[in-house]
Scaffold this motif. Structure first.
Motif, mmCIF file in Angstrom:
data_model
loop_
_atom_site.group_PDB
_atom_site.id
_atom_site.type_symbol
_atom_site.label_atom_id
_atom_site.label_comp_id
_atom_site.label_asym_id
_atom_site.label_seq_id
_atom_site.Cartn_x
_atom_site.Cartn_y
_atom_site.Cartn_z
ATOM 1 N N THR A 1 37.692 55.148 42.985
ATOM 2 C CA THR A 1 37.911 55.793 44.131
ATOM 3 C C THR A 1 39.892 54.877 43.753
ATOM 4 O O THR A 1 40.073 55.063 42.445
ATOM 5 N N THR A 2 40.929 54.844 44.816
ATOM 6 C CA THR A 2 41.798 54.710 44.102
ATOM 7 C C THR A 2 42.202 52.508 45.043
ATOM 8 O O THR A 2 41.382 52.659 45.943
ATOM 9 N N SER A 3 43.234 52.316 44.336
ATOM 10 C CA SER A 3 43.592 51.066 44.760
ATOM 11 C C SER A 3 45.112 51.192 45.061
ATOM 12 O O SER A 3 45.645 51.407 44.995
ATOM 13 N N LEU A 4 45.765 49.906 46.212
ATOM 14 C CA LEU A 4 46.969 49.436 45.988
ATOM 15 C C LEU A 4 47.210 48.227 45.706
ATOM 16 O O LEU A 4 46.203 47.071 46.344
ATOM 17 N N PRO A 5 47.435 48.130 44.446
ATOM 18 C CA PRO A 5 48.113 46.721 44.139
ATOM 19 C C PRO A 5 48.363 45.524 45.149
ATOM 20 O O PRO A 5 49.451 46.522 45.744
ATOM 21 N N VAL A 6 48.673 44.070 44.806
ATOM 22 C CA VAL A 6 49.207 43.469 45.588
ATOM 23 C C VAL A 6 49.588 42.140 44.690
ATOM 24 O O VAL A 6 48.551 42.012 43.983
ATOM 25 N N ILE A 7 50.531 41.816 44.811
ATOM 26 C CA ILE A 7 51.326 40.969 44.182
ATOM 27 C C ILE A 7 51.764 39.807 44.999
ATOM 28 O O ILE A 7 51.839 39.844 45.875
ATOM 29 N N ALA A 8 51.362 38.449 44.244
ATOM 30 C CA ALA A 8 52.137 37.184 44.596
ATOM 31 C C ALA A 8 53.750 36.853 44.567
ATOM 32 O O ALA A 8 53.867 37.209 43.346
ATOM 33 N N TYR A 9 54.121 37.370 45.127
ATOM 34 C CA TYR A 9 56.022 37.288 45.189
ATOM 35 C C TYR A 9 56.795 35.589 46.035
ATOM 36 O O TYR A 9 55.566 34.757 46.647
ATOM 37 N N THR A 10 57.560 35.502 45.519
ATOM 38 C CA THR A 10 58.450 34.520 45.547
ATOM 39 C C THR A 10 60.299 35.049 45.842
ATOM 40 O O THR A 10 60.332 36.463 45.587
ATOM 41 N N THR A 11 61.146 33.947 45.774
ATOM 42 C CA THR A 11 62.695 34.371 45.692
ATOM 43 C C THR A 11 62.940 33.584 44.480
ATOM 44 O O THR A 11 62.191 32.783 44.179
ATOM 45 N N THR A 12 64.412 33.693 44.551
ATOM 46 C CA THR A 12 65.284 32.706 43.458
ATOM 47 C C THR A 12 65.286 31.288 43.787
ATOM 48 O O THR A 12 65.603 31.223 43.830
ATOM 49 N N GLU A 13 64.533 31.774 45.446
ATOM 50 C CA GLU A 13 64.742 29.897 45.836
ATOM 51 C C GLU A 13 63.893 28.915 45.092
ATOM 52 O O GLU A 13 64.587 27.542 44.431
ATOM 53 N N MET A 14 62.712 29.277 44.548
ATOM 54 C CA MET A 14 61.900 28.690 43.423
ATOM 55 C C MET A 14 62.709 28.612 42.283
ATOM 56 O O MET A 14 62.684 29.471 41.662
ATOM 57 N N ASP A 15 62.442 27.138 41.800
ATOM 58 C CA ASP A 15 63.135 26.980 40.594
ATOM 59 C C ASP A 15 61.968 27.354 39.805
ATOM 60 O O ASP A 15 60.731 27.414 39.762
ATOM 61 N N ASP A 16 62.284 27.299 38.352
ATOM 62 C CA ASP A 16 61.379 27.837 37.254
ATOM 63 C C ASP A 16 60.522 26.979 36.731
ATOM 64 O O ASP A 16 59.491 27.851 36.660
ATOM 65 N N GLY A 17 60.566 25.172 36.937
ATOM 66 C CA GLY A 17 59.113 24.695 36.758
ATOM 67 C C GLY A 17 57.989 25.618 37.623
ATOM 68 O O GLY A 17 56.952 25.155 37.221
ATOM 69 N N THR A 18 58.313 25.787 38.577
ATOM 70 C CA THR A 18 57.741 25.442 39.596
ATOM 71 C C THR A 18 56.468 26.819 39.909
ATOM 72 O O THR A 18 55.599 26.931 39.567
ATOM 73 N N ALA A 19 57.542 27.909 39.479
ATOM 74 C CA ALA A 19 57.913 29.112 39.353
ATOM 75 C C ALA A 19 56.272 28.984 37.738
ATOM 76 O O ALA A 19 55.086 30.058 37.970
ATOM 77 N N TYR A 20 56.658 28.449 37.181
ATOM 78 C CA TYR A 20 55.402 28.397 36.009
ATOM 79 C C TYR A 20 54.428 28.159 36.122
ATOM 80 O O TYR A 20 53.546 28.490 35.748
ATOM 81 N N THR A 21 54.365 26.813 37.008
ATOM 82 C CA THR A 21 53.324 25.899 37.162
ATOM 83 C C THR A 21 52.277 26.842 37.966
ATOM 84 O O THR A 21 51.193 26.684 37.344
ATOM 85 N N LEU A 22 53.098 28.107 38.980
ATOM 86 C CA LEU A 22 52.162 28.116 39.636
ATOM 87 C C LEU A 22 51.559 29.430 39.078
ATOM 88 O O LEU A 22 50.085 29.810 39.330
ATOM 89 N N THR A 23 52.103 30.062 38.309
ATOM 90 C CA THR A 23 51.476 31.232 37.222
ATOM 91 C C THR A 23 50.678 30.397 36.376
ATOM 92 O O THR A 23 49.446 31.067 36.084
ATOM 93 N N LYS A 24 50.675 29.613 35.923
ATOM 94 C CA LYS A 24 49.607 28.789 34.470
ATOM 95 C C LYS A 24 48.301 28.786 35.449
ATOM 96 O O LYS A 24 47.407 28.960 34.812
ATOM 97 N N THR A 25 48.864 28.129 36.815
ATOM 98 C CA THR A 25 47.573 27.490 37.079
ATOM 99 C C THR A 25 46.783 28.732 37.712
ATOM 100 O O THR A 25 45.260 28.413 37.257
#
Length: 328
Positions: A254-278
């Motif tokens: 069949t087909t699908s529409l990809p869905v991504i979790a996004y944030t903005t540049t307001e988030m600091d690098d450490g938090t983005a790293y932790t969220l992605t890693k976890t």
């Protein structure tokens, strides 16, 4: 006397000040350790809201409570993107990549509300895709899209599945050849069971709750597309493994529409790293409780539109995970 009094008290004052400093540092460390994130996805009661619940629990467990995710109900992906420019701090939201591209270029729903801050949206990780399901009653004799001619089909109204379902029926030569049922999508399973309709169209991560319900209620068949039909749609190809649903012995293309979790540049690098890693470290555990997480793979990052957050890029570089060149 005044000077002598202060001199006598100085050791005690210093001790007290030292204790207060330790306590203050302790509180500050505690406050900094707990990182709060707002996660905005979908309406309460939907599969995507449930994913948010699961993700929040995974983040809490995976960081020993250092990251606390608060869910916000949403009216949909467009709203999620439109709020991004005005949200401060750790705002995470889900949306198809195509909407981020539309926002950045002031197209579609964003044409009348342009904002340069849309260009500050950054990707983190994929979540289960919206996968198209064409569900038919076994006794309706619908084994291919051509067999839908003259049948009663429910596509719903105003949803992604309704728009895509109608588009596909037209692409596959069924325009004007099917009877579109005037039934709400949330009544699809009872309508199918009572033979008010012969088939319904739904989009959701697999296994989809309403398809599970339908398969548990009566014998069903989920249509599979040919490779040519997939190409006609212009959407991403998806495969639903055999035995995903009761009575389904073969895989479904069949087909699908990809869905991504996004944030903005307001988030600091450490938090983005932790969220992605976890997220990736907890994915298998989440899949053990909710099979739709099984469909999430690193390869889905190639669907990202726009830039990835530097914190997320750091994790993917450490793991040797490929991301689009345009996302760096």
């Amino acid at each position: 006397m005044k000077f002598a009094l202060n001199s006598n008290l100085r050791p005690l004052q210093m001790a007290l000040l030292g204790s207060m400093t330790v306590v203050a540092v302790g509180f500050a460390g505690s406050a900094m350790a707990e990182n709060r994130v707002t996660y905005k996805s979908a309406k309460a009661g939907t599969s995507y809201y449930q994913m948010g619940v699961e993700l929040a629990q995974a983040m809490k467990e995976g960081t020993n409570g250092d990251v606390i995710v608060t869910l916000e109900e949403s009216q949909g992906s467009v709203q999620n993107v439109m709020e991004a420019p005005s949200r401060k701090g750790n705002y995470v939201f889900t949306t198809p990549p195509s909407l981020v591209a539309a926002a950045e270029n002031s197209k579609g729903a964003f044409e009348k509300k342009p904002d340069e801050k849309y260009k500050e949206i950054r990707a983190l990780f994929p979540i289960p895709s919206l996968t198209m399901h064409f569900v038919t009653r076994e006794d309706a004799g619908i084994k291919s899209f051509e067999d839908m001619a003259g049948k009663n089909i429910l596509v719903g109204k105003g949803t992604f599945s309704a728009n895509e379902g109608t588009k596909y029926l037209n692409l596959f030569g069924l325009d004007g050849k099917v009877n579109l049922a005037n039934v709400e999508l949330n009544n699809a399973v009872p309508a199918l069971k009572n033979k008010q309709i012969d088939a319904f169209v739904t989009a959701g991560s697999f296994p989809s709750p309403n398809v599970i319900e339908a398969a548990a209620s009566l014998p069903i068949h989920v249509l599979s597309m040919s490779d040519d039909q997939v190409k006609q749609t212009g959407a991403a190809r998806a495969v639903i493994p055999a035995n995903t649903y009761n009575g389904q012995t073969e895989e479904i293309v069949t087909t699908s529409l990809p869905v991504i979790a996004y944030t903005t540049t307001e988030m600091d690098d450490g938090t983005a790293y932790t969220l992605t890693k976890t997220f990736w470290e907890q994915r298998d555990k989440m899949a053990g409780n909710a099979p739709w997480w099984n469909g999430v793979t690193p390869e889905m990052l190639m669907n990202v539109s726009g830039k990835m957050h530097p914190g997320a890029l750091k994790y993917y570089a450490e793991k040797g995970i490929e991301v689009p060149a345009t996302a760096k």
